[in-house]
Design an enzyme around this catalytic site. Structure first.
Site, PDB file in Angstrom:
ATOM      1  N   ASN A 160       0.863  -1.190   0.000  1.00  0.00           N
ATOM      2  CA  ASN A 160       0.000   0.000   0.000  1.00  0.00           C
ATOM      3  C   ASN A 160       0.890   1.226   0.000  1.00  0.00           C
ATOM      4  OD1 ASN A 160      -2.881  -1.066   0.397  1.00  0.00           O
ATOM      5  ND2 ASN A 160      -1.651  -2.209   1.892  1.00  0.00           N
ATOM      6  N   GLU A 161       1.126   1.730  -1.188  1.00  0.00           N
ATOM      7  CA  GLU A 161       2.030   2.865  -1.355  1.00  0.00           C
ATOM      8  C   GLU A 161       1.297   4.160  -0.979  1.00  0.00           C
ATOM      9  OE1 GLU A 161       4.993   2.268  -1.722  1.00  0.00           O
ATOM     10  OE2 GLU A 161       5.488   0.824  -3.288  1.00  0.00           O
ATOM     11  N   PRO A 162       2.045   5.276  -0.826  1.00  0.00           N
ATOM     12  CA  PRO A 162       1.400   6.548  -0.516  1.00  0.00           C
ATOM     13  C   PRO A 162       0.202   6.794  -1.440  1.00  0.00           C
ATOM     14  CG  PRO A 162       3.760   6.802  -0.451  1.00  0.00           C
ATOM     15  CD  PRO A 162       3.511   5.405  -0.924  1.00  0.00           C
ATOM     16  N   SER A 164      -2.705   5.336  -0.721  1.00  0.00           N
ATOM     17  CA  SER A 164      -3.667   4.257  -0.417  1.00  0.00           C
ATOM     18  C   SER A 164      -4.608   4.733   0.679  1.00  0.00           C
ATOM     19  CB  SER A 164      -2.927   3.009   0.083  1.00  0.00           C
ATOM     20  OG  SER A 164      -2.002   2.576  -0.864  1.00  0.00           O
ATOM     21  N   THR A 179      10.301   2.035  -4.025  1.00  0.00           N
ATOM     22  CA  THR A 179      10.133   0.612  -3.694  1.00  0.00           C
ATOM     23  C   THR A 179      10.825  -0.243  -4.745  1.00  0.00           C
ATOM     24  OG1 THR A 179       8.026   1.096  -2.643  1.00  0.00           O
ATOM     25  CG2 THR A 179       8.384  -1.193  -3.339  1.00  0.00           C
TER      26      THR A 179
END
Ligand code: F6R
Length: 632
Positions: A160-162, A164, A179
């Site tokens: 869950n990247e920024p 999300s 990432t």
């Protein structure tokens, strides 16, 4: 939002700092074991949410040990992994299917039907349904009892990247470029890292009854501070854990180093003003107020939470001078000590004038990154310098690079088919997808890195005769995240140290993630020197730590800085540039990621800039070292 009761308004998630990862995972394994045993007794299932990556590796090792040695059974355990790359086949060595088999499932008695990992190999049209099924499957077993998490440097949990949302569910996501660059080493180049992943959502994770987020090593310190101390927001998805009623964050000292209670404890409670803390408070104040040390006044201290310090250690005038002098005394153009001068306030001693110096680099390239200019100075100042590489670094060479290198040789000289290069070249061409490298290929790749290391050190003035490749077995026989240190690793290093009887040893790795190569190298070093303390030479041996990462230590941690002139810096860049197999393999159109030599150059310049802001002399760049005491 719950406060961590010890740290008042500062920490918004209960956080425990452990001596090291092994101690933390013992406690976590106890919790898991207790739950599993209770559930086993009443024939109920335990549902675990699992993570991959380096962080949980020590936990899985411990669970395997308990299964093998203490009979802990996983027959009634059901697992759901957080995520999987997309697209990826389960046989791919970097797939999380493969990771979980190697790191846990192949070594315990969990039934195959109890294991759930998102399918990274399903058709694009089926992804949505698969994600919904995943959510349903979690609900069908009554939800997750314990969720284990790591944290990415973007603040991701799962993938869950920024951006999300708090309510997000299992879904297909696009990976952040940071990432992907962090995964580049595992995939031998960022361009090999899949662009997408399937991940449980933040909402899925938040439904777990109990959550443990683990983190080790200095690289996680900044993002942990934001996660734990700042208001929750989707720019740092991990910060949403502040809204969960039973989340704990368990970390080691290096990962905790940016937390206010560690970095600026005076802001939280009464402080025992150790010399390092005083230096930390005063240098921070200078950088924060943008005033050189010698221009700080009482009011600056009072307005920035340092009234106690000035009462105890003031007045400002003398405190400023004291810290100015301390910082000034860390600067030296003589990293091996300056002969024939008074050395009370110098970082290194003057005697003996010519020192025997051993530089221990975990892999080729870390030496020049951390101290290329210092190596050059040590040599020009007539010290006897040996650079020893603990490992060959062969695992870091992409196949394409090895094929290119071997073809050059084969074309240039008519090679006998039985020669190592020809055999390795053939095996490379015949290599099936995802097959691990055979010995010949590893040897060829090692040769490439050794060759690069020699070329780089030549630019730093080191002759081939002073370069040693120790090829420690833990690395040469292992693979990433599967390195086992044995006595033979220590023995090789001890032999070198006994032969050289150094006055100075430079090394690294103390603050790294415990399963990384530098951290393993550090453990070997520490154990190797046990038992050498009684040697006569050892009593006169000083240990210096360097930091090969692209992030420098904080000013108060530094005991010696060595200036680099513009020419020395550009020579260092050329030396770093020799490690071509470590450069990005293709230009990245969608990423502004810099090459490692650019990042290191920036780091060395930034340190110089910080010294300048404190009111010291203005240098082009600085390389930093920290004194390490074997007894600590
Ligand atoms: C892995 C996962 C990720 C990792 C994170 C940290 O399943 O979900 O969130 O936990 O990227 O990775 P490491 O542990 O390799 O630093």
């Amino acid at each position: 939002m719950k406060n961590n009761k010890n740290f008042g308004e500062w920490e918004r998630i209960p956080t425990e700092i452990f001596a090291d990862a092994d101690t933390a995972v013992q406690s976590l394994a106890n919790e898991i074991e207790e739950l599993v045993r209770i559930r086993n007794q009443v024939s109920e299932k335990t549902v675990l949410g699992l993570a991959t990556g380096s962080t949980p590796v020590p936990l899985y090792k411990e669970l395997i040990r308990r299964h093998k040695e203490e009979g802990l059974s996983f027959k009634n355990v059901v697992t759901f992994n957080l995520d999987e790359y997309y697209p990826i086949v389960p046989e791919h060595p970097e797939s999380y299917h493969c990771f979980m088999r190697q790191q846990l499932f192949d070594h315990i008695d969990i039934p195959a039907e109890n294991i759930h990992i998102p399918d990274g190999n399903c058709d694009r049209e089926e992804v949505l349904q698969m994600c919904q099924n995943y959510e349903e499957a979690i609900k069908a077993v009554g939800g997750l009892d314990i969720q284990i998490l790591g944290i990415g440097r973007t603040g991701h949990i799962g993938f869950n990247e920024p951006g999300s949302s708090l309510s997000s569910q299992t879904r297909l996501v696009t990976l952040d470029s940071l990432t992907r660059s962090d995964a580049a080493k595992d995939f031998l180049g960022e361009y090999n890292v899949p662009r997408h992943a399937i991940t449980m959502g933040v909402g899925t994770i938040m439904n777990a009854r109990k959550i443990y987020l683990l983190a080790w090593g200095r690289a996680k310190a900044e993002i942990l501070k934001q996660t734990i101390e700042e208001s929750p927001s989707d720019t740092i998805p991990a910060s949403f854990l502040q809204n969960h009623s039973d989340t704990r964050i368990w970390i080691d000292g290096a990962a905790a180093s940016e937390l206010t209670r560690r970095k600026s404890p005076w802001l939280i409670s009464f402080t025992d003003w150790t010399p390092r803390l005083v230096r930390s408070a005063v240098t921070d104040l200078s950088l924060k107020t943008k005033k050189p040390l010698l221009k700080l006044v009482e009011k600056d201290y009072q307005e920035n939470g340092l009234a106690d310090l000035i009462t105890e250690k003031g007045p400002a005038y003398s405190l400023n001078i004291r810290i100015f002098n301390e910082m000034q005394h860390t600067i030296t153009g003589w990293p091996g000590g300056k002969p024939k001068v008074e050395d009370t306030h110098r970082p290194e001693r003057a005697q003996p004038e010519q020192k025997r110096v051993v530089i221990l680099s975990p892999e080729p390239s870390e030496d020049v990154r951390a101290m290329g200019a210092t190596i050059n100075r040590l040599i020009s100042q007539k010290h006897d310098v040996t650079v020893a590489y603990l490992t060959s670094g062969s695992l870091g060479v992409p196949d394409e690079e090895a094929i290119r290198g071997s073809e050059l040789i084969i074309d240039a000289i008519n090679l006998d088919e039985s020669s190592l290069v020809a055999v390795a070249h053939k095996k490379l061409l015949d290599k099936k997808a995802f097959e691990p490298d055979c010995q010949e290929i590893r040897k060829l790749k090692a040769t490439i890195r050794k060759n690069e290391a020699r070329a780089a050190l030549k630019l730093c003035g080191v002759k081939n005769g002073n370069i040693q490749f120790l090829d420690l077995p833990f690395y040469e026989k292992g693979k990433y995240r599967q390195f086992n240190i044995t006595e033979s690793d220590m023995k090789r290093l001890r032999i070198l140290l006994m032969q050289k009887q150094p006055h100075q040893v430079f090394f690294t790795g103390a603050f790294a993630d415990p399963s990384s190569v530098p951290s393993k190298a550090f453990q070997v070093m520490k154990q190797a020197i046990l038992g050498l303390e009684s040697e006569e030479w050892f009593k006169d041996c000083w240990f210096w730590q360097f930091n090969a990462s692209n992030k420098e230590w904080e000013l108060p941690q530094i005991d010696m800085v060595v200036p680099c002139s513009p020419d020395e810096l550009s020579k260092k860049v050329q030396a770093m540039y020799q490690h071509r197999s470590q450069m990005q393999q293709l230009p990245l159109v969608d990423s502004n990621r810099k090459e490692i030599w650019e990042l290191i150059q920036e780091k060395n310049r930034n340190t110089a800039n910080r010294y300048d802001l404190l009111g010291m002399a203005e240098y082009e760049a600085l390389e930093c070292f920290r004194r390490w005491y074997p007894s600590t």
